[in-house]
Enzyme design. Structure first.
Site, short mmCIF file in Angstrom:
data_model
loop_
_atom_site.label_atom_id
_atom_site.label_comp_id
_atom_site.label_asym_id
_atom_site.label_seq_id
_atom_site.Cartn_x
_atom_site.Cartn_y
_atom_site.Cartn_z
N CYS A 202 14.05 9.90 8.07
CA CYS A 202 13.76 9.58 9.29
C CYS A 202 14.62 9.43 10.13
CB CYS A 202 12.88 7.98 9.30
SG CYS A 202 13.95 7.07 8.33
N GLU B 8 9.04 1.01 11.37
CA GLU B 8 9.99 1.84 11.31
C GLU B 8 9.36 3.52 11.46
OE1 GLU B 8 12.76 0.86 11.13
OE2 GLU B 8 12.96 -1.21 10.42
N LYS C 290 0.73 -1.20 -0.12
CA LYS C 290 0.04 0.03 0.13
C LYS C 290 0.91 1.27 -0.05
CE LYS C 290 -1.73 2.91 2.01
NZ LYS C 290 -1.50 4.31 1.72
N GLY D 144 2.03 4.40 13.52
CA GLY D 144 2.58 3.23 14.11
C GLY D 144 1.97 2.70 15.26
N GLY E 172 6.42 4.83 8.96
CA GLY E 172 5.52 5.97 8.69
C GLY E 172 5.86 6.67 10.02
N SER E 173 4.62 7.42 10.23
CA SER E 173 4.83 8.13 11.49
C SER E 173 4.61 7.31 12.57
CB SER E 173 3.85 9.30 11.49
OG SER E 173 2.49 8.70 11.36
N THR E 174 5.04 8.20 13.88
CA THR E 174 5.02 7.39 15.08
C THR E 174 3.66 7.07 15.13
OG1 THR E 174 7.22 7.65 15.93
CG2 THR E 174 5.62 7.34 17.48
P1 NAD Z 1 2.26 8.59 7.70
O1 NAD Z 1 2.25 7.62 9.00
O2 NAD Z 1 1.24 9.46 7.65
O3 NAD Z 1 1.86 7.34 6.45
C1 NAD Z 1 2.56 6.36 6.12
C2 NAD Z 1 1.92 5.32 5.33
O4 NAD Z 1 0.92 4.67 6.39
C3 NAD Z 1 0.97 5.81 4.27
O5 NAD Z 1 0.82 5.02 3.12
C4 NAD Z 1 -0.37 6.17 5.00
O6 NAD Z 1 -1.41 6.17 3.73
C5 NAD Z 1 -0.39 5.06 5.86
N1 NAD Z 1 -1.34 5.23 7.14
C6 NAD Z 1 -1.39 6.15 7.76
N2 NAD Z 1 -2.19 5.79 9.07
C7 NAD Z 1 -2.55 4.56 8.74
C8 NAD Z 1 -3.23 3.77 9.62
N3 NAD Z 1 -3.76 4.12 10.82
N4 NAD Z 1 -3.31 2.62 9.16
C9 NAD Z 1 -2.79 1.91 8.14
N5 NAD Z 1 -1.86 2.82 7.49
C10 NAD Z 1 -2.02 4.17 7.46
O7 NAD Z 1 3.79 8.88 7.53
P2 NAD Z 1 4.22 9.82 6.14
O8 NAD Z 1 3.94 11.30 6.64
O9 NAD Z 1 3.72 9.01 4.66
O10 NAD Z 1 5.90 9.78 6.38
C11 NAD Z 1 6.65 10.22 7.29
C12 NAD Z 1 6.85 9.47 8.63
O11 NAD Z 1 7.48 8.27 8.11
C13 NAD Z 1 7.86 10.39 9.35
O12 NAD Z 1 7.49 10.40 10.66
C14 NAD Z 1 9.18 9.53 9.19
O13 NAD Z 1 10.11 9.74 10.39
C15 NAD Z 1 8.67 8.19 9.06
N6 NAD Z 1 9.61 7.51 8.45
C16 NAD Z 1 10.49 6.44 9.35
C17 NAD Z 1 11.56 5.61 8.74
C18 NAD Z 1 12.13 4.52 9.27
O14 NAD Z 1 12.73 3.73 8.62
N7 NAD Z 1 12.09 4.61 10.49
C19 NAD Z 1 11.63 5.99 7.11
C20 NAD Z 1 10.97 7.02 6.39
C21 NAD Z 1 10.04 7.53 7.18
#
Ligand code: NAD
Length: 482
Positions: free
Chosen positions: A288, A254, A179, A237, A232-234
């Protein structure tokens, strides 16, 4: 001309979506429409999971193949991706603003490297081992693929982060539903084209973009999915972890970061400063692991603030598709608003801007933000505690090594980090004591053969290295009479 896709890649074919809703992709630098894709809804996720399930459960299928047979397919996939890498890199850079010079080196290269790494690794790993039992007879301990994987990825390094999951999952014999983030859908469609051209068996890889959280949330809670791999975001997560906890579904997370670059008092600034760009401002801070807290010894504070200010002031801002650009726009208008909010807060809480702070002159279009340096920042300030995900650095003074360590560890996050020194032993000793999943001394070059991930609010589990393959395998013990 815009790139418009009318179908979703499910079950090895391009299938009509269940709804007419669409996701539009925009250029971060021109704000123009680049293209659009169908928005996958719950019914499309259901179809993708059904295809992945059938492919996984097929007794003659992917999960039962010899590793060498899967490895040959992954090699074809890497070749097909390479032949499309110019399109992939252009789409990524246009959509999220990543300067193409980094896009080519990372997004256009890493997927193939990781596919080949795991294709090789899985062939060298024994499928099972027989151990003498501690009680009687012997035990066959098997490594088996975990099942259907739901992979949810963000937009900042969409390709690399997709393949951190896809490559080990496919090598292990899992089948996958990806996704992608709604901000980076066009490059995901090119991956689907590469998968089709590589003749990955139907259902082994399915790609369903979805807008908002609905499609991702449906994938997480889907009973046909055996494991979730999320970057994605904490905040997201935590929600995903809650669902996986309730369902007892394995999950790798992550998440965000707020890493520290510790500049020790013996550091050679002529070497440290150029290195700081890559570890703290790469991709406009939309990374990140990067070090957006710069910890500087009080004895050299003024010199370091001046050096960082000069460095940042000299960075070339421009069109991400121009090879000379080092700072492009941020990915979305919303992201720029968030960053500008943090800059205002940084000032309101007493931080002193030494360069940047606004929008760069001469850019009427595009979501550009000036790379910004704050001096005199307290580690308790909002801009030192929260992930900004933009080009904003906070330079924080420390008294001695113990104080630097205390400040580095005084964070909710623990993902990356760096130590800068002319004494490698001193730097390594300090690096060992930083609470983080990964850290570099005098630089930070992510090693795909070593585990990567976070501690504290930065996540759970590891990707990359043999540990990243183990995340897609589970053990089974068969007790034998002799
Ligand atoms: P986000 O959490 O908003 O979205 C990430 C993904 O998750 C998207 O595909 C989104 O559609 C999906 N998503 C969002 N909420 C969801 C839920 N409740 N259930 C299932 N899927 C959901 O993050 P973003 O704004 O796309 O990315 C930026 C964030 O990602 C930052 O916090 C960054 O630090 C983190 N990040 C972490 C790493 C790592 O390896 N630790 C790497 C890159 C980015």
């Amino acid at each position: 001309m815009t790139a418009d896709y009318n179908a979703l890649y499910i079950g090895g074919e391009w299938r009509a979506p269940s709804s007419s809703r669409r996701i539009e992709a925009y250029s971060a630098s021109t704000e123009e429409l680049l293209g659009s894709v169908p928005s996958g809804e719950a019914a499309d996720i259901d179809a993708a999971v059904a295809a992945a399930r059938a492919a996984f459960d097929n007794p003659q299928g992917w999960s039962r193949w010899e590793p060498a047979r899967r490895a040959a397919v992954l090699e074809r996939f890497a070749i097909e991706l390479a032949s499309r890498s110019a399109d992939i890199v252009r789409y990524v850079s246009s959509q999220n603003g990543m300067p193409v010079r980094f896009g080519k080196a990372v997004e256009g290269t890493v997927p193939g490297v990781i596919l080949r790494y795991y294709a090789d690794l899985v062939q060298r790993q024994a499928e099972y081992e027989v151990r003498p039992s501690l009680v009687a007879g012997s035990t066959e301990v098997r490594r088996e693929p975990i099942g259907v994987v739901g992979a949810i990825v963000p937009w900042n390094f969409p390709q690399t982060l997709t393949f951190f999951k896809l490559a080990p999952a496919l090598a292990a014999g899992c089948t996958v539903v990806v996704k992608p983030s709604s901000e980076t859908v066009l490059d995901a469609m090119v991956v689907a084209e590469a998968a089709a051209a590589a003749q990955i068996p139907p259902g082994v890889l399915n790609i369903v973009p979805g807008s908002g959280r609905t499609a991702g949330a449906h994938l997480v809670s889907h009973p046909g999915v055996d494991k979730i791999a999320f970057t994605g975001s904490t905040e997201a997560g935590r929600t995903i972890a809650e669902t996986c906890g309730r369902l007892l579904k394995p999950v790798t997370l992550e998440l965000g970061g707020k890493s520290a670059a510790i500049i020790l008092d013996d550091a050679d600034l002529s070497a440290t400063l150029p290195g700081l760009f890559a570890v703290s401002l790469m991709n406009q801070g939309q990374s990140c692991y990067i070090c957006t807290r710069i910890l500087a010894p009080r004895s050299r504070y003024g010199e370091i603030v001046d050096g960082i200010t000069d460095l940042v002031r000299g960075l070339k801002i421009g069109d991400p598709l121009d090879r000379s650009t080092v700072i492009g726009p941020v990915a979305t208008a919303r992201q720029r608003e968030i960053i500008e909010g943090y800059i205002a807060k940084g000032q309101a809480e007493g931080g002193r801007i030494t360069t940047g702070g606004g929008r760069p002159a001469g850019f009427d279009k595009g979501w550009y933000v000036e790379p910004t340096v704050f001096a005199d920042v307290d580690n308790d300030a909002t801009i030192a505690r929260e992930e900004i995900f933009g080009p904003v650095l906070a330079v924080i003074p420390f008294e001695d090594d113990a104080d630097a360590l205390r400040l580095a560890n005084d964070s909710d996050y623990g993902l990356g980090g760096t130590v800068w020194t002319t004494d490698l032993d001193r730097g390594t000793a300090l690096a060992r004591r930083v609470q983080t999943g990964s850290i570099g001394v005098n630089g930070y070059t992510m090693d795909h053969g070593a585990p990567f991930g976070g501690v504290k609010d930065s996540g759970l589990g590891r990707e990359l290295g043999p540990e990243g393959l183990a995340a897609y395998q589970q053990y089974k013990s068969i007790y034998l009479p002799k």
